[in-house]
Design a protein around this motif. Structure first.
Motif, PDB file in Angstrom:
ATOM      1  N   ALA A   1     -19.101   9.663  -0.765  1.00 20.87           N
ATOM      2  CA  ALA A   1     -20.172   8.802  -1.271  1.00 20.87           C
ATOM      3  C   ALA A   1     -21.227   8.593  -0.201  1.00 20.87           C
ATOM      4  N   LEU A   2     -22.459   8.469  -0.653  1.00 21.40           N
ATOM      5  CA  LEU A   2     -23.516   7.950   0.208  1.00 21.40           C
ATOM      6  C   LEU A   2     -23.482   6.436   0.062  1.00 21.40           C
ATOM      7  N   ASP A   3     -23.098   5.764   1.127  1.00 23.38           N
ATOM      8  CA  ASP A   3     -22.930   4.316   1.070  1.00 23.38           C
ATOM      9  C   ASP A   3     -24.236   3.611   1.432  1.00 23.38           C
ATOM     10  N   LEU A   4     -24.794   2.904   0.456  1.00 19.38           N
ATOM     11  CA  LEU A   4     -25.961   2.053   0.693  1.00 19.38           C
ATOM     12  C   LEU A   4     -25.446   0.648   0.982  1.00 19.38           C
TER      13      LEU A   4
ATOM     14  N   ASN B   1     -27.734  16.259  -2.473  1.00 20.06           N
ATOM     15  CA  ASN B   1     -27.976  15.292  -1.400  1.00 20.06           C
ATOM     16  C   ASN B   1     -26.974  15.474  -0.260  1.00 20.06           C
ATOM     17  N   ALA B   2     -26.716  16.714   0.106  1.00 24.96           N
ATOM     18  CA  ALA B   2     -25.742  17.003   1.160  1.00 24.96           C
ATOM     19  C   ALA B   2     -26.283  16.722   2.564  1.00 24.96           C
ATOM     20  N   GLY B   3     -27.605  16.582   2.700  1.00 26.14           N
ATOM     21  CA  GLY B   3     -28.222  16.451   4.010  1.00 26.14           C
ATOM     22  C   GLY B   3     -27.629  15.385   4.909  1.00 26.14           C
ATOM     23  N   PRO B   4     -27.450  14.142   4.441  1.00 29.86           N
ATOM     24  CA  PRO B   4     -26.896  13.110   5.323  1.00 29.86           C
ATOM     25  C   PRO B   4     -25.483  13.431   5.810  1.00 29.86           C
TER      26      PRO B   4
ATOM     27  N   PHE C   1     -16.549  21.483   3.603  1.00 31.29           N
ATOM     28  CA  PHE C   1     -16.696  20.991   2.236  1.00 31.29           C
ATOM     29  C   PHE C   1     -17.081  22.105   1.276  1.00 31.29           C
ATOM     30  N   VAL C   2     -16.525  22.040   0.081  1.00 31.21           N
ATOM     31  CA  VAL C   2     -16.908  22.927  -1.014  1.00 31.21           C
ATOM     32  C   VAL C   2     -18.087  22.297  -1.731  1.00 31.21           C
ATOM     33  N   ARG C   3     -19.188  23.042  -1.847  1.00 29.70           N
ATOM     34  CA  ARG C   3     -20.385  22.518  -2.516  1.00 29.70           C
ATOM     35  C   ARG C   3     -20.273  22.681  -4.027  1.00 29.70           C
TER      36      ARG C   3
ATOM     37  N   GLY D   1     -25.113  19.179  -8.375  1.00 29.37           N
ATOM     38  CA  GLY D   1     -25.312  17.754  -8.605  1.00 29.37           C
ATOM     39  C   GLY D   1     -25.419  16.988  -7.310  1.00 29.37           C
ATOM     40  N   GLU D   2     -25.385  15.676  -7.427  1.00 27.78           N
ATOM     41  CA  GLU D   2     -25.516  14.800  -6.264  1.00 27.78           C
ATOM     42  C   GLU D   2     -24.236  14.018  -6.035  1.00 27.78           C
ATOM     43  N   THR D   3     -23.853  13.942  -4.772  1.00 26.29           N
ATOM     44  CA  THR D   3     -22.732  13.088  -4.397  1.00 26.29           C
ATOM     45  C   THR D   3     -23.052  11.649  -4.787  1.00 26.29           C
TER      46      THR D   3
END
Length: 320
Positions: free
Chosen positions: A11-14, A70-73, A87-89, A92-94
């Motif tokens: 997850a991208l944690d905000l 959104n793999a950049g971060p 990681f396997v890509r 979609g977006e994480t």
């Protein structure tokens, strides 16, 4: 020493800092930051932190499913911490994880989205990759929830495969149906690290006393686990093994965010096991990791001197 972490549902944690916020009202946030996370990703980041601080020779790899959108971060985190990206890509977006931190109340409220859809073919691809990687690993950590499309028995399936491949130390930290299926499986990981609520739900019974908790942990030892770490929040944590049990009481710290505390405990236990420490020393290190992590936003350890000071303040109590 090589350590592989597997995060099926990162997850991208905000993280939003909102002092004295109230649900159902307009609230003013003091600050916000976005971090690449998910339980296994956090464990990898914390192990990499520890390697830089301590000089213990750990090469950390991170695997799982990562959305291409959104793999950049995540890629930036792996480069910064020296983590091998396995990681396997998937399309979609994480998912996004929203963490609302109230520093005045010392509380964190989590909102977790489901994650990207994973196909049966993509799951088979990841499982094949993990089998290929298993032969070079000294430890493997499976952590977090499962995304849509991944069956609840996947934890049990992967743990069995990793242990059959000869990985010396396999750890698992999950919850809900995935944990229930894992606990019912014929092959358990070497280390199980539920919190008290997760274990009660998985076992279908309340564990109100230390005697109940130790008995439940020993049931898991009889079925093949080597260490059962049961976290109790502010009360500390138990670690139970065939030779005994010990409870760690953490030092008092100024809590910034509780996000990642359990992941820090897993990182501490795994690093201690690989360093040859005994269970009591391992739990002491893990408790210091967790205490240090909650003084920060995101998955990171405090400076080494501060971490060692926390370590010295951990109190250990033997169980019966």
């Amino acid at each position: 020493m090589n350590v592989l972490t597997v995060t099926f549902n990162p997850a991208l944690d905000l993280t939003v800092q909102a002092p004295s916020w109230h649900p159902g009202q307009v609230n003013v946030a003091a600050a916000a930051q976005t971090d690449a996370g998910g339980k296994g990703v956090n464990v990898a980041a914390l192990l990499a932190d520890w390697t830089r601080q301590s000089g213990e020779p750990l090469q950390v790899s991170a695997s799982g499913f990562l959305g291409t959108g959104n793999a950049g971060p995540f890629e930036a985190l792996f480069r910064e911490r020296g983590i091998q990206d396995a990681f396997v890509r998937v399309a979609g977006e994480t998912r996004l994880g929203l963490k609302i931190v109230d520093p005045e109340a010392g509380s964190t409220t989590d909102f977790n989205l489901p994650g990207v859809q994973v196909s049966a073919a993509q799951l088979d691809g990841l499982l094949g990759q993990l089998r290929d990687l298993a032969g070079t690993q000294d430890a493997a950590v499976l952590a977090g929830s499962l995304p849509p499309g991944v069956p609840a028995e996947t934890y049990a399936r992967v743990v069995a495969a990793l242990r059959q491949s000869g990985v010396p130390f396999v750890a698992a930290d999950t919850s809900g149906e995935a944990l229930r299926r894992l606990l019912a499986a014929p092959t358990l990981p070497h280390l199980l690290k539920p919190n008290i609520h997760e274990l009660e739900v998985a076992l279908g019974r309340e564990l109100p006393t230390d005697a109940d908790r130790l008995a439940a942990a020993r049931e898991l030892l009889e079925r093949g686990a080597e260490w059962v770490a049961l976290s109790l929040g502010e009360e500390g944590a138990w670690l139970v093994w065939a030779g005994g049990a010990v409870k760690a009481v953490p030092p008092q710290v100024d809590v910034v965010s509780t996000v990642g505390a359990g992941d820090a405990m897993v990182a501490g236990l795994v690093s201690a096991r690989l360093a040859g420490l005994g269970p009591a020393e391992a739990l002491s290190r893990a408790t210091a990791f967790a205490a240090g992590n909650i003084t920060r936003l995101g998955a990171q350890l405090p400076p080494h001197d501060e971490l060692m000071a926390l370590h010295r303040q951990v109190r250990l109590q033997k169980g019966c």
